[in-house]
Enzyme design. Structure first.
Site, PDB file in Angstrom:
ATOM      1  N   SER A 116      -9.205  -9.851 -41.803  1.00  0.00           N
ATOM      2  CA  SER A 116      -7.914  -9.325 -41.165  1.00  0.00           C
ATOM      3  C   SER A 116      -6.892  -9.399 -42.241  1.00  0.00           C
ATOM      4  CB  SER A 116      -7.424 -10.400 -40.082  1.00  0.00           C
ATOM      5  OG  SER A 116      -6.097  -9.991 -39.525  1.00  0.00           O
ATOM      6  N   TYR A 159      -5.441 -18.857 -37.216  1.00  0.00           N
ATOM      7  CA  TYR A 159      -6.128 -17.693 -37.157  1.00  0.00           C
ATOM      8  C   TYR A 159      -6.041 -17.283 -38.912  1.00  0.00           C
ATOM      9  CZ  TYR A 159      -6.862 -12.860 -36.551  1.00  0.00           C
ATOM     10  OH  TYR A 159      -7.544 -11.529 -36.602  1.00  0.00           O
TER      11      TYR A 159
END
Length: 267
Positions: free
Chosen positions: A141, A154
């Protein structure tokens, strides 16, 4: 790699990006092994692939059960034959002030996003090297390239996935396998950001899940690589972050990313 007739494991194939990736690979003639916890949604993925005349097998499995991954992979290899592509796509996120996160939530995030890809790859890689053909594709990501406030664990897990991919790519440069990593930004139509129902910052925009699936195909064509999937001016921001983290933080606030993250805590 000629994809027709080859077999790919796609994790997180029950929702979000996973079904798009699985269906896109299936349309190229690949046999899909779809892996996720939600058996009902896996059946939906399987049905859509079969409706297009392609092959999909599903396995309901919780990837946080790290100690059972090796047995699952050995069972898959025995039942469905050699695995040629592994797409480590499964991931979760949880927006919250870090000091309010529980130990269990942190462990779950790290196990799902980082530990399970590490263990899946540790189990599969020797088999791929032995058969002299294989490609590991990790879905990281942009949060792994620039930390996201209120989503720090995350970000940490995706940064780990990104740097691990970078190291593997160098380590196995002369091996008969490829290592790729894909870094999507905000995704429309499906997935965790879409489910939050909060509009992305206009300067960064969103990308379709199909664009990420197409990036997986591009990685399979290019071989070992790193690909960014984002419509906004993210590359200059990432480059700026290497020069001045303060300025990069300022631009990130100007783009509205921390404010968006705060909204996602309540959502």
């Amino acid at each position: 790699m000629n994809l027709a007739g080859k077999t790919a494991i796609v994790t997180g194939a029950s929702r979000g990006l996973g079904p798009y990736i699985a269906q896109t690979l299936a349309k190229k003639g690949m046999n899909i092994v779809a892996l996720a916890r939600n058996s009902k949604n896996l059946e939906t993925t399987k049905l859509k692939i079969q409706e297009s005349g392609n092959n999909c097998n599903i396995i309901s499995f919780d990837l946080t059960d790290i100690d059972s991954i090796e047995n699952i992979i050995n069972d898959i290899w025995s039942q469905f034959g050699p695995i040629h592509v592994l797409v480590n796509n499964a991931g979760i996120e949880h927006y919250e002030h870090y000091d309010r996160l529980s130990k269990e939530m942190i462990n779950n995030l790290i196990a799902t996003n980082l530990r399970s890809p590490l263990e899946l790859t540790r189990t599969i890689l020797p088999k791929m090297i032995n058969q002299k053909l294989g490609h590991i594709i990790n879905i990281s990501s942009l949060a792994g390239k620039k930390g996201i406030a209120y989503n720090s664990v995350y970000s940490a897990s995706k940064a780990g996935l990104l740097m691990w991919s970078d190291a593997l790519r160098q380590e196995y440069k002369n091996a008969p396998i490829d290592i790729s990593v894909i870094c999507p930004g905000f995704i429309s139509e499906a997935g965790m950001f879409f489910d939050g129902k909060i509009k992305a910052p206009s300067l960064l925009g969103t990308s379709s899940p199909q664009k990420v699936a197409n990036a997986v195909l591009k990685a399979l064509k290019k071989g070992s690589c790193e690909l960014i999937v984002n419509n906004g001016p993210i590359k200059p921001l990432l480059a700026l972050g290497q020069i001045s983290w303060r300025l990069a933080d300022l631009v990130t606030r100007w783009f509205g990313v921390p404010a968006l993250s705060r909204k996602r805590i309540s959502s």
